[in-house]
Design a protein around this motif. Structure first.
Motif, PDB file in Angstrom:
ATOM      1  N   THR A   1       0.837  -1.216   0.000  1.00 55.75           N
ATOM      2  CA  THR A   1       0.000   0.000   0.000  1.00 55.75           C
ATOM      3  C   THR A   1       0.874   1.269   0.000  1.00 55.75           C
ATOM      4  OG1 THR A   1      -0.238  -0.202   2.381  1.00 55.75           O
ATOM      5  CG2 THR A   1      -2.026  -1.072   1.060  1.00 55.75           C
ATOM      6  N   ASN A   2       2.066   1.159   0.552  1.00 57.58           N
ATOM      7  CA  ASN A   2       2.966   2.322   0.549  1.00 57.58           C
ATOM      8  C   ASN A   2       3.548   2.633  -0.834  1.00 57.58           C
ATOM      9  OD1 ASN A   2       2.702   2.932   3.219  1.00 57.58           O
ATOM     10  ND2 ASN A   2       4.520   1.782   3.882  1.00 57.58           N
ATOM     11  N   LEU A   3       3.351   1.727  -1.779  1.00 59.41           N
ATOM     12  CA  LEU A   3       3.927   1.964  -3.124  1.00 59.41           C
ATOM     13  C   LEU A   3       3.451   3.284  -3.708  1.00 59.41           C
ATOM     14  CD1 LEU A   3       3.634  -1.602  -4.686  1.00 59.41           C
ATOM     15  CD2 LEU A   3       5.764  -0.351  -4.290  1.00 59.41           C
ATOM     16  N   LYS A   4       2.214   3.636  -3.387  1.00 62.62           N
ATOM     17  CA  LYS A   4       1.697   4.886  -3.981  1.00 62.62           C
ATOM     18  C   LYS A   4       2.528   6.084  -3.506  1.00 62.62           C
ATOM     19  CE  LYS A   4      -2.298   5.523  -0.865  1.00 62.62           C
ATOM     20  NZ  LYS A   4      -1.890   4.518   0.108  1.00 62.62           N
ATOM     21  N   THR A   5       3.018   6.020  -2.284  1.00 58.40           N
ATOM     22  CA  THR A   5       3.872   7.108  -1.779  1.00 58.40           C
ATOM     23  C   THR A   5       5.201   7.143  -2.532  1.00 58.40           C
ATOM     24  OG1 THR A   5       2.934   6.580   0.365  1.00 58.40           O
ATOM     25  CG2 THR A   5       4.783   8.099   0.353  1.00 58.40           C
ATOM     26  N   TRP A   6       5.734   5.949  -2.793  1.00 54.53           N
ATOM     27  CA  TRP A   6       7.019   5.897  -3.520  1.00 54.53           C
ATOM     28  C   TRP A   6       6.842   6.402  -4.957  1.00 54.53           C
ATOM     29  CZ3 TRP A   6      10.714   5.820  -0.322  1.00 54.53           C
ATOM     30  CH2 TRP A   6      10.661   5.049   0.838  1.00 54.53           C
ATOM     31  N   ILE A   7       5.716   6.064  -5.549  1.00 57.84           N
ATOM     32  CA  ILE A   7       5.467   6.522  -6.926  1.00 57.84           C
ATOM     33  C   ILE A   7       5.278   8.048  -6.940  1.00 57.84           C
ATOM     34  CG2 ILE A   7       3.789   6.421  -8.829  1.00 57.84           C
ATOM     35  CD1 ILE A   7       3.464   3.402  -8.128  1.00 57.84           C
ATOM     36  N   GLU A   8       4.589   8.553  -5.912  1.00 57.66           N
ATOM     37  CA  GLU A   8       4.414  10.015  -5.822  1.00 57.66           C
ATOM     38  C   GLU A   8       5.776  10.708  -5.687  1.00 57.66           C
ATOM     39  OE1 GLU A   8       1.715  10.683  -2.568  1.00 57.66           O
ATOM     40  OE2 GLU A   8       0.047   9.845  -3.745  1.00 57.66           O
ATOM     41  N   GLU A   9       6.631  10.145  -4.867  1.00 53.11           N
ATOM     42  CA  GLU A   9       7.969  10.737  -4.700  1.00 53.11           C
ATOM     43  C   GLU A   9       8.700  10.772  -6.043  1.00 53.11           C
ATOM     44  OE1 GLU A   9      11.134   9.816  -1.456  1.00 53.11           O
ATOM     45  OE2 GLU A   9      11.789   8.758  -3.263  1.00 53.11           O
ATOM     46  N   CYS A  10       8.614   9.662  -6.763  1.00 55.01           N
ATOM     47  CA  CYS A  10       9.276   9.557  -8.072  1.00 55.01           C
ATOM     48  C   CYS A  10       8.698  10.603  -9.035  1.00 55.01           C
ATOM     49  CB  CYS A  10       9.077   8.130  -8.598  1.00 55.01           C
ATOM     50  SG  CYS A  10       9.832   7.805 -10.174  1.00 55.01           S
ATOM     51  N   ASN A  11       7.371  10.681  -9.072  1.00 57.64           N
ATOM     52  CA  ASN A  11       6.723  11.659  -9.959  1.00 57.64           C
ATOM     53  C   ASN A  11       7.111  13.082  -9.572  1.00 57.64           C
ATOM     54  OD1 ASN A  11       5.490   9.584 -11.286  1.00 57.64           O
ATOM     55  ND2 ASN A  11       3.542   9.771 -10.187  1.00 57.64           N
ATOM     56  N   GLY A  12       7.277  13.306  -8.272  1.00 57.75           N
ATOM     57  CA  GLY A  12       7.618  14.637  -7.773  1.00 57.75           C
ATOM     58  C   GLY A  12       9.018  15.069  -8.152  1.00 57.75           C
ATOM     59  N   HIS A  13       9.808  14.147  -8.650  1.00 54.45           N
ATOM     60  CA  HIS A  13      11.179  14.503  -9.049  1.00 54.45           C
ATOM     61  C   HIS A  13      11.324  14.571 -10.563  1.00 54.45           C
ATOM     62  CE1 HIS A  13      11.958  13.810  -4.832  1.00 54.45           C
ATOM     63  NE2 HIS A  13      13.050  14.516  -5.006  1.00 54.45           N
TER      64      HIS A  13
END
Ligand SMILES: Nc1nc2c(ncn2[C@@H]2O[C@H](COP(=O)(O)OP(=O)(O)OP(=O)(O)O)[C@@H](O)[C@H]2O)c(=O)[nH]1
Ligand SMILES: [Mg+2]
Length: 227
Positions: free
Chosen positions: A115-127
């Motif tokens: 479920t935390n993957l969405k946070t990791w994807i957001e971080e990636c998108n944010g960069h």
């Protein structure tokens, strides 16, 4: 009088006159919660073994493996990142700078890591990682069959929704080592197909040494595209 005599270069073609072939370097970052097995997966791919004991990664550990695909030697530079916030916060910008591919890892026996993957994807998108940069999803620890919490169907749906390939594997089980290789080889194949990628010698660290080069396992492998 002819020059010559002892010492100097051994007989044979002058290396200076041989065509200079540059090795392309692909930077692949491995991202996900702490304890999902990022270090073990990168160790398995670059070193061919499962580490007996690991400690939480601090900052980043670098590993490399040179692979040969369709006659081209390519250096895969794997960035094994820290999952714990306190060990990664000063490094995040460096992770994403000039990245060529991203591997998102979760632990199939721990739903929260999925479920935390969405946070990791957001971080990636944010960069501002460009859309052309391929991403794959990896469910690790599949050897723990009785403890699985994340069904494959759920992971597949998530992967499809985010336009990623899904790999379910185990860094621990030697029988799964080909699957671990397939994660990285698949990405290398895709990157190789993007012919515009330049050769880089110091990816992300121009003119300076990368911080925390705690381990560097160099290995060579030949392979064909697993995709
Ligand atoms: N059973 C099993 N255990 C694994 C596997 N991969 C890793 N582990 C174990 O999971 C624990 C964490 O592995 P690491 O590779 O250090 O985890 P990490 O994601 O690098 O963690 P951080 O560095 O803190 O982000 C260790 O005890 C490993 O032995 C696997 O495929 N199967
Ligand atoms: Mg680690």
């Amino acid at each position: 009088m002819a020059a010559g005599g002892g010492g100097g270069r051994p007989p044979g073609p002058d290396p200076a006159l041989e065509p200079y072939v540059q090795t392309r370097i692909f930077k692949i970052i491995v991202i996900g919660d702490s304890n999902v097995g990022k270090t073990c997966l990168t160790f398995r791919f670059c070193g061919g073994t499962f580490p007996g004991k690991t400690e939480a990664t601090i900052g980043v550990d670098f590993r490399e493996k040179t692979v040969e695909i369709e006659g081209e030697r390519i250096k895969v530079q794997v960035w094994d990142t820290a999952g714990q916030e306190r060990f990664r916060k000063s490094m995040v910008e460096h992770y994403y700078r000039n990245v060529h591919a991203v591997v998102f890892v979760y632990d199939v026996t721990k739903m929260s890591s999925f479920t935390n993957l969405k946070t990791w994807i957001e971080e990636c998108n944010g960069h501002a990682v460009p859309p052309l940069v391929p991403r794959v999803l990896v469910g690790n620890k599949c050897d723990l069959k009785d403890l699985i919490q994340v069904p494959s169907s759920m992971a597949l749906k998530f992967a499809d929704a985010h336009n990623m390939l899904l790999f379910e594997t185990s860094a621990k089980d030697p029988q799964e080592s080909q699957n671990v290789d397939a994660i990285f080889m698949c990405l290398v194949c895709r990157l190789k197909a993007q012919r515009s990628l330049p050769c880089r010698d110091t990816e992300g660290w121009p003119g300076q040494s990368p911080p925390h080069p705690r381990r560097l396992d160099e290995a060579s492998g030949k392979g064909s595209c697993p995709c």
